[in-house]
Design a protein around this motif. Structure first.
Motif, PDB file in Angstrom:
ATOM      1  N   SER A   1      -4.076  -2.023  -3.843  1.00 26.21           N
ATOM      2  CA  SER A   1      -3.158  -3.128  -3.635  1.00 26.21           C
ATOM      3  C   SER A   1      -1.800  -2.614  -3.150  1.00 26.21           C
ATOM      4  CB  SER A   1      -3.025  -3.873  -4.957  1.00 26.21           C
ATOM      5  OG  SER A   1      -2.063  -4.860  -4.841  1.00 26.21           O
ATOM      6  N   GLY A   2      -1.262  -3.267  -2.143  1.00 25.78           N
ATOM      7  CA  GLY A   2       0.056  -2.891  -1.646  1.00 25.78           C
ATOM      8  C   GLY A   2       0.043  -1.778  -0.613  1.00 25.78           C
ATOM      9  N   CYS A   3      -1.160  -1.357  -0.156  1.00 26.21           N
ATOM     10  CA  CYS A   3      -1.214  -0.229   0.785  1.00 26.21           C
ATOM     11  C   CYS A   3      -1.023  -0.702   2.228  1.00 26.21           C
ATOM     12  CB  CYS A   3      -2.526   0.534   0.641  1.00 26.21           C
ATOM     13  SG  CYS A   3      -3.947  -0.362   1.282  1.00 26.21           S
ATOM     14  N   GLY A   4      -0.940  -2.003   2.459  1.00 23.36           N
ATOM     15  CA  GLY A   4      -0.641  -2.483   3.808  1.00 23.36           C
ATOM     16  C   GLY A   4      -1.813  -3.129   4.532  1.00 23.36           C
ATOM     17  N   LYS A   5      -2.867  -3.463   3.804  1.00 20.06           N
ATOM     18  CA  LYS A   5      -4.038  -4.085   4.438  1.00 20.06           C
ATOM     19  C   LYS A   5      -3.672  -5.426   5.076  1.00 20.06           C
ATOM     20  CE  LYS A   5      -6.318  -4.280   0.486  1.00 20.06           C
ATOM     21  NZ  LYS A   5      -5.333  -3.701  -0.434  1.00 20.06           N
ATOM     22  N   SER A   6      -3.003  -6.260   4.290  1.00 18.89           N
ATOM     23  CA  SER A   6      -2.629  -7.580   4.828  1.00 18.89           C
ATOM     24  C   SER A   6      -1.670  -7.438   5.998  1.00 18.89           C
ATOM     25  CB  SER A   6      -1.978  -8.434   3.740  1.00 18.89           C
ATOM     26  OG  SER A   6      -2.904  -8.720   2.731  1.00 18.89           O
ATOM     27  N   THR A   7      -0.827  -6.427   5.930  1.00 21.20           N
ATOM     28  CA  THR A   7       0.117  -6.219   7.032  1.00 21.20           C
ATOM     29  C   THR A   7      -0.644  -5.916   8.321  1.00 21.20           C
ATOM     30  OG1 THR A   7       1.721  -5.391   5.431  1.00 21.20           O
ATOM     31  CG2 THR A   7       2.151  -4.922   7.751  1.00 21.20           C
ATOM     32  N   VAL A   8      -1.674  -5.075   8.231  1.00 18.38           N
ATOM     33  CA  VAL A   8      -2.500  -4.789   9.412  1.00 18.38           C
ATOM     34  C   VAL A   8      -3.097  -6.089   9.942  1.00 18.38           C
ATOM     35  CG1 VAL A   8      -4.628  -3.692  10.198  1.00 18.38           C
ATOM     36  CG2 VAL A   8      -3.041  -2.417   8.747  1.00 18.38           C
TER      37      VAL A   8
HETATM   38  N1  LIG Z   1       7.404  -9.722   4.411  1.00 23.08           N
HETATM   39  C1  LIG Z   1       7.567  -8.554   3.740  1.00 23.08           C
HETATM   40  N2  LIG Z   1       8.807  -8.135   3.427  1.00 23.08           N
HETATM   41  C2  LIG Z   1       8.995  -6.984   2.754  1.00 23.08           C
HETATM   42  N3  LIG Z   1       8.017  -6.172   2.357  1.00 23.08           N
HETATM   43  C3  LIG Z   1       6.756  -6.524   2.643  1.00 23.08           C
HETATM   44  C4  LIG Z   1       6.460  -7.752   3.339  1.00 23.08           C
HETATM   45  N4  LIG Z   1       5.128  -7.844   3.471  1.00 23.08           N
HETATM   46  C5  LIG Z   1       4.609  -6.748   2.882  1.00 23.08           C
HETATM   47  N5  LIG Z   1       5.575  -5.954   2.392  1.00 23.08           N
HETATM   48  C6  LIG Z   1       5.378  -4.663   1.726  1.00 23.08           C
HETATM   49  O1  LIG Z   1       4.499  -3.896   2.492  1.00 23.08           O
HETATM   50  C7  LIG Z   1       3.563  -3.223   1.678  1.00 23.08           C
HETATM   51  C8  LIG Z   1       2.156  -3.597   2.058  1.00 23.08           C
HETATM   52  O2  LIG Z   1       1.911  -4.936   1.717  1.00 23.08           O
HETATM   53  P1  LIG Z   1       0.523  -5.650   2.023  1.00 23.08           P
HETATM   54  O3  LIG Z   1       0.161  -5.448   3.438  1.00 23.08           O
HETATM   55  O4  LIG Z   1       0.629  -7.044   1.559  1.00 23.08           O
HETATM   56  O5  LIG Z   1      -0.467  -4.841   1.075  1.00 23.08           O
HETATM   57  P2  LIG Z   1      -1.990  -5.161   0.669  1.00 23.08           P
HETATM   58  O6  LIG Z   1      -2.461  -6.334   1.455  1.00 23.08           O
HETATM   59  O7  LIG Z   1      -2.735  -3.906   0.976  1.00 23.08           O
HETATM   60  O8  LIG Z   1      -1.977  -5.433  -0.788  1.00 23.08           O
HETATM   61  C9  LIG Z   1       3.914  -3.568   0.240  1.00 23.08           C
HETATM   62  O9  LIG Z   1       4.701  -2.544  -0.279  1.00 23.08           O
HETATM   63  C10 LIG Z   1       4.707  -4.828   0.371  1.00 23.08           C
HETATM   64  O10 LIG Z   1       5.642  -4.939  -0.664  1.00 23.08           O
END
Ligand SMILES: Nc1ncnc2c1ncn2[C@@H]1O[C@H](COP(=O)(O)OP(=O)(O)O)[C@@H](O)[C@H]1O
Ligand SMILES: [Mg+2]
Lengths: 295, 250
Positions: free
Chosen positions: A82-89
């Motif tokens: 969790s928090g490794c950036g999957k959703s960001t990708v």
């Molecule tokens: N809009 C945002 N603003 C600031 N930090 C973000 C934002 N979105 C994600 N993050 C940070 O980027 C990192 C990856 O988040 P995320 O992609 O959601 O992880 P996952 O989906 O793998 O759990 C986390 O540390 C999160 O706190």
């Protein structure tokens, strides 16, 4: 122990300029050997960095050096702690966010272009159905958004595909959690998207429902054969569904390992009970634990 | 279950009876001065055919002004709310404008409208002012109710801002807009009545002024009862609409 990733993060951010120049000059000069050549038939993230501004001059490095290709018709699962950036990708691929540097291309176009052409399908952990609209209106929504007339046959076909025949007129609040996710997935599929993006769509379901949804999605996917990226933190789910599993590690998020899954399909219990499957589960789970420790 | 309902009803009835008796006793004893109404006198006043028809006629005038104000105020407020949702750079300006307009008391605005829009129309305009602020606030807050994920799904599907507004934000905002109307409906009656105080040719507000000038206490209270009844009926109608909307849209 916690220092090394931070150092590698800062060293990798020190040269975005040259990398950017390289990209604008074209792909041909790329020295990245493990990356396939750019192709209009591919989804690709090239040298992607993503830094979030979190206010008061502070930033969070969410992604470093992400290089990932998805071939047309391929199912790729993205796993990681969790928090490794999957959703960001996934959000970068969906055009919901932009890279800090690097390139995202979907079949030769930027993501916004595909979404303008109504060629993207997406489902999240929260079903995000319209509460006032019936199952069939929710599934018809992409047609209305695209300004096209609703293809009633296609909608009926999808309702059948996701096993909701008889619930056409039901409202989301009258459905179980699993049924709502099926509607959300049907909505993502209805326009035959060029790329299907799924962000932990079964993350809120109980284990039994989740496995059932996994095999349903596998069946649906074998019928529709869409290029798919599935974000999950469930190793079994990834191995049941994907052609390739990409393992990410966190802080900052980067690709840790890519596992090609050659198990035969359909991957029902006859496959998931084999030692080969269990070995893969153990291997990837071990990597997740390692990646978790890392952060 | 049935006895509980009965008990509740009997409490209500005895409460009303007590109130009526108390009002009458205070009036008879003259404790609260001559402006305190005797309900018997109010009732006798309403028993007079001519008085009753005058009251009815003026009630209809106020009803029309209130309804016009409610419709106008709602349309303007929902449009302003839509603009503020669709054109984000205008949002802070519109919010501030609405807050300033609301900060000016209706009583202070009424004479201004007499001189600008005229005696006939100012009650509806004053009503619209009161309605407008409440509905604007409930509209903007309702339009902001759609979740981030809902917006994201629609954006990925290729919906531009206008499609998102029509398909997601507006239906999502309806319960909140109707909440605003529940509050705005009595406000419309109040606004119209105040608007009529300043020289309107007819209406309950005009009757209040004339009753006050001629110290006609029964008429004053008959008018007050009529206005209150109108506001309450409007309130309950919109409560019913609210129930239906919530059932349909959430
Ligand atoms: N809009 C945002 N603003 C600031 N930090 C973000 C934002 N979105 C994600 N993050 C940070 O980027 C990192 C990856 O988040 P995320 O992609 O959601 O992880 P996952 O989906 O793998 O759990 C986390 O540390 C999160 O706190
Ligand atoms: Mg996530």
């Amino acid at each position: 122990m916690g220092l090394s990733p931070v150092i590698s993060a800062s060293s990798s951010t020190s040269a975005p300029d040259t990398r950017g120049a390289d990209l604008h000059a074209g792909y041909s000069g790329s020295s990245d050997s493990h990356r396939l050549d750019p192709s209009p038939l591919r989804v690709s993230l090239t040298d992607v960095q993503k830094t979030f501004d979190v206010g008061r001059g502070r930033t969070v490095q969410a992604l470093v050096d992400i290089d990932l290709d998805i071939a047309e018709g391929e199912f790729v699962a993205l796993i990681g702690p969790s928090g490794c950036g999957k959703s960001t990708v996934l959000r970068l691929l969906a055009g919901l966010d932009t890279t800090s540097s690097g390139e995202v291309e979907l079949f030769g176009s930027p993501p916004e272009e595909l979404s303008r052409q109504h060629r993207l399908g997406v489902a999240f952990q929260e079903h995000a159905l319209l509460p006032w609209a019936s199952v069939s209106s929710n599934i018809s929504l992409p047609y209305k958004v695209a300004g096209r007339s609703v293809d009633k046959n296609r909608v009926a076909e999808l309702i059948k595909l996701v096993g909701l025949t008889g619930f056409e007129k039901a409202l989301p609040k009258q459905l179980s959690g699993g049924m709502r996710q099926r509607v959300a997935i049907a909505r993502a599929l209805v326009l035959n998207p060029s790329l299907l993006l799924l962000d932990e769509p079964f993350g809120a379901l109980d284990a039994v429902t989740r496995r059932r949804m996994n095999s349903e999605l596998a069946r649906i996917w074998s019928e529709e054969r869409l290029t798919t990226l599935l974000v999950t933190h469930d190793v079994d789910e990834a191995l049941i569904l994907a052609d390739r599993v990409v393992v990410m590690s966190g802080r900052p998020g980067k690709i840790h390992h890519v596992e090609k899954v050659d198990l035969p399909r359909p991957r029902d219990t006859s496959v998931t009970r084999t030692p080969a499957f269990h070995e893969l589960v153990d291997k990837l789970t071990g990597m997740l634990d390692g990646a978790g420790e890392d952060s | 279950m049935n006895t509980r309902k009965l008990t509740k009803a009997s409490y209500m009835v005895s409460g009303v009876v007590l109130l009526v008796v108390a009002v009458e006793v205070i009036a008879r004893l003259g404790i609260a001065g001559t402006a305190w109404p005797s309900l018997v006198e109010v009732y006798e006043f309403l028993g007079d055919e001519r008085q009753r028809s005058t009251l009815w006629r003026n009630t209809l005038v106020t009803l029309e002004s209130s309804a016009t104000g409610l419709v106008m105020g709602t349309i303007i407020a929902v449009l302003a709310g839509a603009v503020s949702a669709l054109v984000p750079i205008l949002r802070p300006g519109l919010d501030r404008f609405a807050a300033i307009v609301n900060a000016v008391p209706l009583v202070a605005l009424a004479p201004l409208f007499i001189t600008t829009v005229g005696r006939e129309d100012s009650p509806a305009v004053v009503a619209a002012m009161g309605v407008g602020f409440v509905v604007f606030v409930s509209t903007t807050s309702g339009l902001a109710n759609a979740s981030r994920t809902h917006h994201d799904v629609l954006t990925v599907l290729g919906a531009n801002r206008f499609r998102r507004f029509a398909r997601l934000q507006l239906p999502q905002a309806l319960p909140s807009i109707v909440d605003g109307l529940v509050l705005a409906a009595p406000t419309a009656v109040l606004g119209a009545t105040i608007g009529e105080w300043f020289g309107a040719p007819s209406g309950l507000g005009m009757m209040i002024v004339s009753a006050f000038q001629s110290a006609n206490i029964p008429q004053l209270w008959a008018v007050a009862l009529s206005a209150t009844a109108m506001a309450l009926i409007a309130y309950f109608i919109f409560i019913a609409v609210q129930r239906a909307t919530v059932r349909r849209f959430t």
